[in-house]
Design a protein around this motif. Structure first.
Motif, short mmCIF file in Angstrom:
data_model
loop_
_atom_site.label_atom_id
_atom_site.label_comp_id
_atom_site.label_asym_id
_atom_site.label_seq_id
_atom_site.Cartn_x
_atom_site.Cartn_y
_atom_site.Cartn_z
N ALA A 168 -127.34 1.57 -8.91
CA ALA A 168 -126.10 1.59 -8.14
C ALA A 168 -126.33 1.38 -6.65
CB ALA A 168 -125.38 2.92 -8.36
N THR A 169 -127.48 1.87 -6.14
CA THR A 169 -127.70 1.85 -4.69
C THR A 169 -128.82 0.92 -4.27
OG1 THR A 169 -129.29 3.68 -4.68
CG2 THR A 169 -126.95 4.26 -4.60
N GLY A 170 -129.68 0.51 -5.20
CA GLY A 170 -130.80 -0.35 -4.87
C GLY A 170 -132.02 0.37 -4.36
N SER A 171 -131.97 1.73 -4.34
CA SER A 171 -133.13 2.49 -3.87
C SER A 171 -133.04 3.91 -4.40
CB SER A 171 -133.18 2.51 -2.34
OG SER A 171 -132.25 3.44 -1.82
N LEU A 172 -134.09 4.70 -4.12
CA LEU A 172 -134.07 6.13 -4.43
C LEU A 172 -134.02 6.95 -3.14
CD1 LEU A 172 -136.59 6.47 -7.41
CD2 LEU A 172 -134.09 6.46 -7.47
N ALA A 173 -133.50 6.34 -2.09
CA ALA A 173 -133.35 7.03 -0.81
C ALA A 173 -132.05 7.82 -0.81
CB ALA A 173 -133.37 6.02 0.33
N GLY A 174 -131.95 8.73 -1.77
CA GLY A 174 -130.72 9.50 -1.92
C GLY A 174 -130.74 10.85 -1.25
N GLY A 175 -131.89 11.25 -0.68
CA GLY A 175 -131.98 12.52 0.01
C GLY A 175 -131.69 13.69 -0.92
N TRP A 176 -131.10 14.73 -0.35
CA TRP A 176 -130.84 15.94 -1.12
C TRP A 176 -129.88 15.74 -2.30
CZ3 TRP A 176 -133.68 19.97 -1.55
CH2 TRP A 176 -134.50 20.37 -0.49
N PRO A 177 -128.82 14.97 -2.17
CA PRO A 177 -127.93 14.80 -3.34
C PRO A 177 -128.67 14.29 -4.58
CG PRO A 177 -126.83 14.04 -1.37
CD PRO A 177 -128.24 14.33 -0.97
N LEU A 178 -129.52 13.28 -4.41
CA LEU A 178 -130.28 12.77 -5.56
C LEU A 178 -131.25 13.82 -6.07
CD1 LEU A 178 -131.27 10.65 -7.52
CD2 LEU A 178 -132.68 9.67 -5.68
N ALA A 179 -131.97 14.48 -5.17
CA ALA A 179 -132.93 15.50 -5.61
C ALA A 179 -132.23 16.62 -6.37
CB ALA A 179 -133.68 16.07 -4.40
N LEU A 180 -131.05 17.01 -5.91
CA LEU A 180 -130.34 18.12 -6.55
C LEU A 180 -129.77 17.74 -7.91
CD1 LEU A 180 -128.56 19.51 -3.36
CD2 LEU A 180 -130.21 20.76 -4.79
N VAL A 181 -129.22 16.53 -8.06
CA VAL A 181 -128.69 16.15 -9.37
C VAL A 181 -129.84 15.94 -10.35
CG1 VAL A 181 -128.56 13.64 -8.94
CG2 VAL A 181 -127.01 14.70 -10.56
N TRP A 182 -130.98 15.46 -9.87
CA TRP A 182 -132.17 15.34 -10.73
C TRP A 182 -132.64 16.72 -11.18
CZ3 TRP A 182 -137.36 16.86 -9.92
CH2 TRP A 182 -138.29 16.31 -10.82
N LEU A 183 -132.70 17.68 -10.24
CA LEU A 183 -133.12 19.03 -10.59
C LEU A 183 -132.13 19.68 -11.55
CD1 LEU A 183 -135.00 21.45 -10.16
CD2 LEU A 183 -133.61 22.08 -8.17
#
Length: 301
Positions: free
Chosen positions: A169-184
């Protein structure tokens, strides 16, 4: 191998990939939905959602087949799994391997379509994530033979259901805390519900000599499940807050979190029948879906 009519053979193939039990397929797609509706680009394009669903179904099918190939000698000894198509002989090993390869080809085709609309660097990222996901997906079924917490391995597999949609969706994994939190949140939720799934097989697993978090945790398993669900809901709520989800997401999210704690508390009841664990699993699909609905509504203008 049993002599089956064409219709019965098709039914056996569908059972092999668990398409007769939609809960197991939805429970993989739900974290992918969490990811898609928490990206900065949310809400996602309908075509992207459709491709993620198709790819998720293909990967899920591959995982189910790999699981049954690993366990084809163990499943006949376990009450819950003895009627699976490989265990009772309705599907042969060669057929299962063919279906496994077909599932992987479909997943690859979906990946190539996803990659087609991305810049070169993003295409490489999606490809690397897909390659990285294969070893844990295919090796998870063996983890119960050498690791006391194989449910952690499954949780890692489920984590790719967050990373790949985000990257697409974004072309990268530079999602910061939102990405880290949904992954966790996905890892914790997966560990919780799969621990409950393993609780149904404790007696059989103990007799056979295979491992699970339900056996390793013993009487602490219900508490571990409750903590996992609580932390998962907290992590997802923090991610939603950081992404600016609207107020409507909060009452629905709190309702789902409370429901998860209620289901975890029910696990403490003595002498639960095996069917109770199956019901718990189905309710996690409903509660995880309610969390997804909260995110979807929270992203409405």
């Amino acid at each position: 191998m049993a002599n089956l009519t064409r219709g019965n053979r098709l039914g056996a193939w569908l059972e092999l990939v668990r398409w007769h039990k939609p809960s197991g397929r939805l429970i993989l797609l739900i974290p992918a939905g969490w990811s898609l509706w928490l990206t900065p680009n949310a809400p996602p394009a309908p075509l992207l959602v459709a491709l993620i669903v198709l790819g998720g179904l293909a990967v899920s099918a591959a995982g189910c087949i790999a699981n049954d190939l690993w366990d084809r000698r163990i499943d006949p000894l376990v009450e819950r799994t003895r009627s699976r198509p490989l265990a009772d002989g309705r599907v042969g090993v060669g057929e299962a391997i063919g279906l496994l390869l077909l599932s992987l080809v479909v997943a690859l085709a979906v990946l190539l379509v996803l990659m087609g609309g991305l810049p070169a660097a993003s295409r490489n990222l999606c490809l690397l994530l897909a390659i990285a996901a294969l070893p844990p997906v295919l090796l998870y079924p063996s983890a119960k033979r050498w690791f006391g917490y194989p449910q952690l391995v499954l949780a890692i597999c489920w984590g790719f259901a967050v990373l790949i949609p985000w990257a697409a969706a974004t072309g990268s994994l530079a999602g910061g805390w939102p990405l880290a939190l949904v992954w966790l949140a996905t890892l914790l939720w997966t560990f919780g519900f799969d621990t409950v799934y393993a609780m149904a097989d404790r007696d059989d697993d103990r007799a056979i000599g295979v491992r699970s978090s339900a056996l390793s945790l013993g009487s602490l398993a219900p508490l571990a499940v409750a903590i996992s669900y609580g932390l998962a809901a907290l992590a997802l709520g923090l991610a939603a807050g950081l992404q600016g989800c609207g107020w409507i997401s909060w009452p629905l999210g709190l309702l789902a979190a409370a429901g998860m704690q209620r289901e975890a508390a029910l696990l403490r009841r003595p002498n639960l029948p095996r069917s109770a664990y199956g019901r718990h699993f189905s309710r996690q699909v409903q509660l995880g879906g309610l969390l997804l609905l909260a995110l979807v509504l929270g992203q409405l203008p």
